[in-house]
Design a protein around this motif. Structure first.
Motif, PDB file in Angstrom:
ATOM      1  N   LYS A 165     -36.379 -22.349   1.088  1.00 31.33           N
ATOM      2  CA  LYS A 165     -35.814 -21.063   1.509  1.00 31.33           C
ATOM      3  C   LYS A 165     -34.708 -21.305   2.522  1.00 31.33           C
ATOM      4  O   LYS A 165     -34.743 -22.271   3.274  1.00 31.33           O
ATOM      5  CB  LYS A 165     -36.887 -20.193   2.165  1.00 31.33           C
ATOM      6  N   SER A 166     -33.738 -20.432   2.529  1.00 34.70           N
ATOM      7  CA  SER A 166     -32.684 -20.560   3.528  1.00 34.70           C
ATOM      8  C   SER A 166     -33.238 -20.179   4.896  1.00 34.70           C
ATOM      9  O   SER A 166     -34.245 -19.496   5.008  1.00 34.70           O
ATOM     10  CB  SER A 166     -31.489 -19.678   3.166  1.00 34.70           C
ATOM     11  N   LYS A 167     -32.577 -20.622   5.910  1.00 35.96           N
ATOM     12  CA  LYS A 167     -33.026 -20.369   7.288  1.00 35.96           C
ATOM     13  C   LYS A 167     -33.115 -18.871   7.585  1.00 35.96           C
ATOM     14  O   LYS A 167     -34.030 -18.415   8.250  1.00 35.96           O
ATOM     15  CB  LYS A 167     -32.052 -21.047   8.262  1.00 35.96           C
ATOM     16  N   ALA A 168     -32.183 -18.087   7.064  1.00 42.42           N
ATOM     17  CA  ALA A 168     -32.156 -16.645   7.339  1.00 42.42           C
ATOM     18  C   ALA A 168     -33.387 -15.949   6.764  1.00 42.42           C
ATOM     19  O   ALA A 168     -33.975 -15.093   7.404  1.00 42.42           O
ATOM     20  CB  ALA A 168     -30.887 -16.028   6.779  1.00 42.42           C
ATOM     21  N   THR A 169     -33.785 -16.307   5.551  1.00 43.26           N
ATOM     22  CA  THR A 169     -34.936 -15.629   4.951  1.00 43.26           C
ATOM     23  C   THR A 169     -36.246 -16.169   5.495  1.00 43.26           C
ATOM     24  O   THR A 169     -37.243 -15.465   5.515  1.00 43.26           O
ATOM     25  CB  THR A 169     -34.928 -15.765   3.415  1.00 43.26           C
ATOM     26  N   ALA A 170     -36.258 -17.420   5.943  1.00 45.91           N
ATOM     27  CA  ALA A 170     -37.489 -18.006   6.471  1.00 45.91           C
ATOM     28  C   ALA A 170     -37.889 -17.354   7.793  1.00 45.91           C
ATOM     29  O   ALA A 170     -39.068 -17.198   8.078  1.00 45.91           O
ATOM     30  CB  ALA A 170     -37.318 -19.506   6.657  1.00 45.91           C
ATOM     31  N   ASP A 171     -36.904 -16.971   8.598  1.00 47.58           N
ATOM     32  CA  ASP A 171     -37.184 -16.390   9.901  1.00 47.58           C
ATOM     33  C   ASP A 171     -36.978 -14.880   9.915  1.00 47.58           C
ATOM     34  O   ASP A 171     -36.838 -14.282  10.975  1.00 47.58           O
ATOM     35  CB  ASP A 171     -36.289 -17.026  10.970  1.00 47.58           C
ATOM     36  N   ALA A 172     -36.947 -14.255   8.757  1.00 50.39           N
ATOM     37  CA  ALA A 172     -36.676 -12.819   8.679  1.00 50.39           C
ATOM     38  C   ALA A 172     -37.804 -12.028   9.333  1.00 50.39           C
ATOM     39  O   ALA A 172     -38.980 -12.321   9.131  1.00 50.39           O
ATOM     40  CB  ALA A 172     -36.515 -12.393   7.228  1.00 50.39           C
TER      41      ALA A 172
END
Length: 66
Positions: free
Chosen positions: A3-10
């Motif tokens: 997963k991209s960093k943005a979606t992982a920490d959403a």
């Protein structure tokens, strides 16, 4: 696939905007599971299918601030 960093920490911010008086017991438990207790309580939760399901259950009591 990672997963991209943005979606992982959403995260998603949820605010309780209506009181729980006269609400089904099951919906009260959903609000409690979201970590909300009083009107205008705000919680920042991890954006997951489980959290989205709880929000959809009590959509008329909460406001989502993304």
């Amino acid at each position: 696939m990672a997963k991209s960093k943005a979606t992982a920490d959403a995260t998603v911010r949820v605010r309780l905007v209506k009181g729980l008086r006269g609400v089904q017991a099951r919906h009260r438990l959903s609000v409690k599971a979201l970590g909300l207790g009083k009107i205008n309580d705000v919680r920042e939760l991890k954006d997951s299918p489980q959290v989205r399901g709880l929000i959809n259950t009590v959509y008329y009591l909460v406001r989502v601030e993304e």
